[in-house]
Design a protein around this motif. Structure first.
Motif, PDB file in Angstrom:
ATOM      1  N   ARG A   4      51.833 -82.140 -85.346  1.00 34.04           N
ATOM      2  CA  ARG A   4      51.067 -82.981 -84.430  1.00 34.04           C
ATOM      3  C   ARG A   4      50.086 -83.519 -85.145  1.00 34.04           C
ATOM      4  O   ARG A   4      49.329 -82.893 -86.232  1.00 34.04           O
ATOM      5  N   GLY A   5      49.500 -84.725 -84.872  1.00 31.07           N
ATOM      6  CA  GLY A   5      48.541 -85.495 -85.578  1.00 31.07           C
ATOM      7  C   GLY A   5      47.735 -86.700 -84.721  1.00 31.07           C
ATOM      8  O   GLY A   5      48.523 -86.935 -83.694  1.00 31.07           O
ATOM      9  N   VAL A   6      46.805 -87.289 -85.364  1.00 27.48           N
ATOM     10  CA  VAL A   6      46.077 -88.480 -84.714  1.00 27.48           C
ATOM     11  C   VAL A   6      46.348 -89.526 -85.804  1.00 27.48           C
ATOM     12  O   VAL A   6      45.988 -89.331 -86.727  1.00 27.48           O
ATOM     13  N   TYR A   7      46.244 -90.884 -85.215  1.00 29.88           N
ATOM     14  CA  TYR A   7      46.287 -92.017 -85.938  1.00 29.88           C
ATOM     15  C   TYR A   7      45.052 -92.872 -85.540  1.00 29.88           C
ATOM     16  O   TYR A   7      44.560 -92.814 -84.440  1.00 29.88           O
ATOM     17  N   PHE A   8      44.350 -93.574 -86.507  1.00 31.40           N
ATOM     18  CA  PHE A   8      43.725 -94.731 -85.931  1.00 31.40           C
ATOM     19  C   PHE A   8      43.711 -95.980 -87.192  1.00 31.40           C
ATOM     20  O   PHE A   8      44.445 -95.808 -88.269  1.00 31.40           O
ATOM     21  N   VAL A   9      43.455 -97.034 -86.613  1.00 25.17           N
ATOM     22  CA  VAL A   9      43.670 -98.253 -87.330  1.00 25.17           C
ATOM     23  C   VAL A   9      42.214 -98.688 -87.647  1.00 25.17           C
ATOM     24  O   VAL A   9      41.300 -99.146 -86.787  1.00 25.17           O
ATOM     25  N   ALA A  10      41.976 -99.062 -88.901  1.00 22.13           N
ATOM     26  CA  ALA A  10      40.569 -99.617 -89.240  1.00 22.13           C
ATOM     27  C   ALA A  10      40.574-100.485 -90.879  1.00 22.13           C
ATOM     28  O   ALA A  10      41.603-100.083 -91.568  1.00 22.13           O
ATOM     29  N   ASN A  11      39.568-101.035 -90.998  1.00 17.84           N
ATOM     30  CA  ASN A  11      39.448-101.453 -92.372  1.00 17.84           C
ATOM     31  C   ASN A  11      37.967-101.493 -92.580  1.00 17.84           C
ATOM     32  O   ASN A  11      37.064-101.061 -91.834  1.00 17.84           O
ATOM     33  N   ASP A  12      37.483-102.058 -93.740  1.00 24.57           N
ATOM     34  CA  ASP A  12      36.017-101.969 -94.002  1.00 24.57           C
ATOM     35  C   ASP A  12      35.324-102.938 -93.311  1.00 24.57           C
ATOM     36  O   ASP A  12      33.803-102.816 -93.339  1.00 24.57           O
ATOM     37  N   TYR A  82      48.739-104.801 -84.411  1.00 26.47           N
ATOM     38  CA  TYR A  82      50.284-104.583 -84.165  1.00 26.47           C
ATOM     39  C   TYR A  82      50.942-103.304 -85.141  1.00 26.47           C
ATOM     40  O   TYR A  82      51.839-103.016 -85.081  1.00 26.47           O
ATOM     41  N   ARG A  83      49.926-103.068 -86.002  1.00 23.73           N
ATOM     42  CA  ARG A  83      50.413-102.032 -87.026  1.00 23.73           C
ATOM     43  C   ARG A  83      50.548-100.498 -86.219  1.00 23.73           C
ATOM     44  O   ARG A  83      50.744 -99.469 -86.756  1.00 23.73           O
ATOM     45  N   LYS A  84      50.000-100.574 -84.980  1.00 27.61           N
ATOM     46  CA  LYS A  84      50.145 -99.602 -84.161  1.00 27.61           C
ATOM     47  C   LYS A  84      51.539 -98.954 -84.163  1.00 27.61           C
ATOM     48  O   LYS A  84      51.895 -97.744 -83.749  1.00 27.61           O
ATOM     49  N   LEU A  85      52.382 -99.985 -84.211  1.00 29.18           N
ATOM     50  CA  LEU A  85      53.907 -99.701 -83.858  1.00 29.18           C
ATOM     51  C   LEU A  85      54.383 -98.895 -84.971  1.00 29.18           C
ATOM     52  O   LEU A  85      55.473 -98.148 -84.815  1.00 29.18           O
ATOM     53  N   ALA A  86      53.736 -98.877 -86.280  1.00 32.40           N
ATOM     54  CA  ALA A  86      54.194 -98.079 -87.161  1.00 32.40           C
ATOM     55  C   ALA A  86      54.096 -96.449 -86.776  1.00 32.40           C
ATOM     56  O   ALA A  86      54.841 -95.667 -87.469  1.00 32.40           O
ATOM     57  N   MET A  87      53.374 -96.066 -85.810  1.00 35.54           N
ATOM     58  CA  MET A  87      53.245 -94.577 -85.611  1.00 35.54           C
ATOM     59  C   MET A  87      54.502 -93.987 -85.116  1.00 35.54           C
ATOM     60  O   MET A  87      54.558 -92.673 -85.535  1.00 35.54           O
ATOM     61  N   TRP A  88      55.344 -94.770 -84.712  1.00 37.79           N
ATOM     62  CA  TRP A  88      56.766 -94.201 -84.126  1.00 37.79           C
ATOM     63  C   TRP A  88      57.536 -93.967 -85.291  1.00 37.79           C
ATOM     64  O   TRP A  88      58.854 -93.457 -85.360  1.00 37.79           O
ATOM     65  N   GLU A  89      57.149 -94.348 -86.488  1.00 31.78           N
ATOM     66  CA  GLU A  89      58.025 -94.270 -87.686  1.00 31.78           C
ATOM     67  C   GLU A  89      57.331 -93.316 -88.533  1.00 31.78           C
ATOM     68  O   GLU A  89      57.750 -93.272 -89.714  1.00 31.78           O
ATOM     69  N   GLY A  90      56.235 -92.636 -88.185  1.00 35.81           N
ATOM     70  CA  GLY A  90      55.230 -91.856 -89.141  1.00 35.81           C
ATOM     71  C   GLY A  90      55.574 -90.435 -89.273  1.00 35.81           C
ATOM     72  O   GLY A  90      56.337 -89.837 -88.855  1.00 35.81           O
ATOM     73  N   PRO A  91      54.758 -89.595 -89.769  1.00 40.25           N
ATOM     74  CA  PRO A  91      54.910 -88.369 -90.175  1.00 40.25           C
ATOM     75  C   PRO A  91      54.904 -87.214 -89.019  1.00 40.25           C
ATOM     76  O   PRO A  91      55.439 -86.238 -89.174  1.00 40.25           O
TER      77      PRO A  91
END
Length: 284
Positions: A4-12, A82-91
């Motif tokens: 289990r884990g948590v994702y967040f999307v961000a940049n500088d 749209y990079r949220k879509l990556a979560m379903w391919e993640g660890p």
């Protein structure tokens, strides 16, 4: 045991917001795995904070490039949300996504239990006022989605799911049909309409903390609060009015409004409490 884990999307560009988010998240969730999905390549400052806040950094460039390609199907440029879509391919086998323009106010571990009954759990859904941030009125005339599917209209700033619920192949299969509905989507909200479409057409059971609470009369479930609601009272890093469980405060749309008007964001004292809770040693 599922990871289990948590994702967040961000940049500088949102480094201060990210620090407030990270301070709040780690204050209430010191051990849960956390992963940054870069909004774009401008993440050098954030990367330097990975050790201090104990988060991993997404490294699958092929999946990010695919996400960027999906975004260009709906916009004339690459849109990092749209990079949220990556979560379903993640660890993570089971995961939570949280927008960075939030401060987390509690331990979020309780949400994983809802994945026993649902494949997708948002914070809020099935609120008529939210529908306008997902679908234009013309979606009804398209006669592609049912009234129930349209009414779901979830905010995707907080989302709980399982890895297998939305694989890349499933997105690719349904993408042409989604693109055909682009004129009916509120694309000002970036990926939110597409994610809603993918959720309600997935065949996987979906809901929200709000609908679960209403159906089960479980009013103790912590809820997301929107900073655009002026009815809250905050004190010492807490929402004290109303006196009920609070999941997080979300400044959806409020940072942009403050930037455009020159005003201070609502509940600045709450956000600033967490921004100043710890000043990271590696801030550039």
């Amino acid at each position: 045991m599922s990871r289990r884990g948590v994702y967040f999307v961000a940049n500088d560009a949102v480094l201060d917001q990210a620090i407030a988010f990270l301070n709040s998240f780690r204050a209430h969730n010191p051990t849960i795995a956390l992963c940054l999905i870069p909004y774009n390549d401008d993440v050098a400052g954030l990367v330097r904070l990975a050790g201090e806040y104990d988060f991993g950094i997404w490294s699958d460039d092929d999946t990010l490039a695919w996400c960027d390609g999906v975004s260009r199907r709906f916009h004339d440029r690459t849109v990092g949300q749209y990079r949220k879509l990556a979560m379903w391919e993640g660890p993570f086998d089971e995961f939570v996504y949280i927008d960075t323009d939030t401060v987390v106010l509690t331990d979020i571990g309780f949400v994983f239990a809802h994945l026993e009954d649902f494949g997708f759990v948002a914070s809020h859904s099935n609120i008529p006022q939210i529908r306008k941030w997902v679908w234009k009125d013309s979606i009804y005339d398209a006669q592609v989605l049912t009234g129930r599917q349209i009414a779901y209209a979830a905010n995707t700033g907080f989302l709980v799911s399982r890895r297998q619920c939305l694989p890349r192949t499933a997105v690719d299969e349904r993408l042409p049909a989604a693109v055909a509905l682009a004129e009916h989507m509120e694309l000002f909200c970036c990926e939110q309409p597409l994610l809603n479409y993918l959720i309600v057409t997935s065949g996987v059971r979906h809901g929200s903390l709000m609908t679960i609470a209403a159906k089960t009369r479980s009013w103790h479930i912590p809820m997301e609060r929107w900073a655009g609601d002026p009815s809250y009272v905050v004190e010492d890093g807490r929402v004290v009015v109303p006196d009920s469980p609070h999941l997080l405060m979300h400044w959806a749309g409020e940072w942009a409004r403050a930037r455009d008007t020159g005003a201070q964001i609502p509940y600045f004292e709450l956000w600033n409490h967490y921004r100043r809770l710890r000043d990271p040693q590696e801030t550039p």
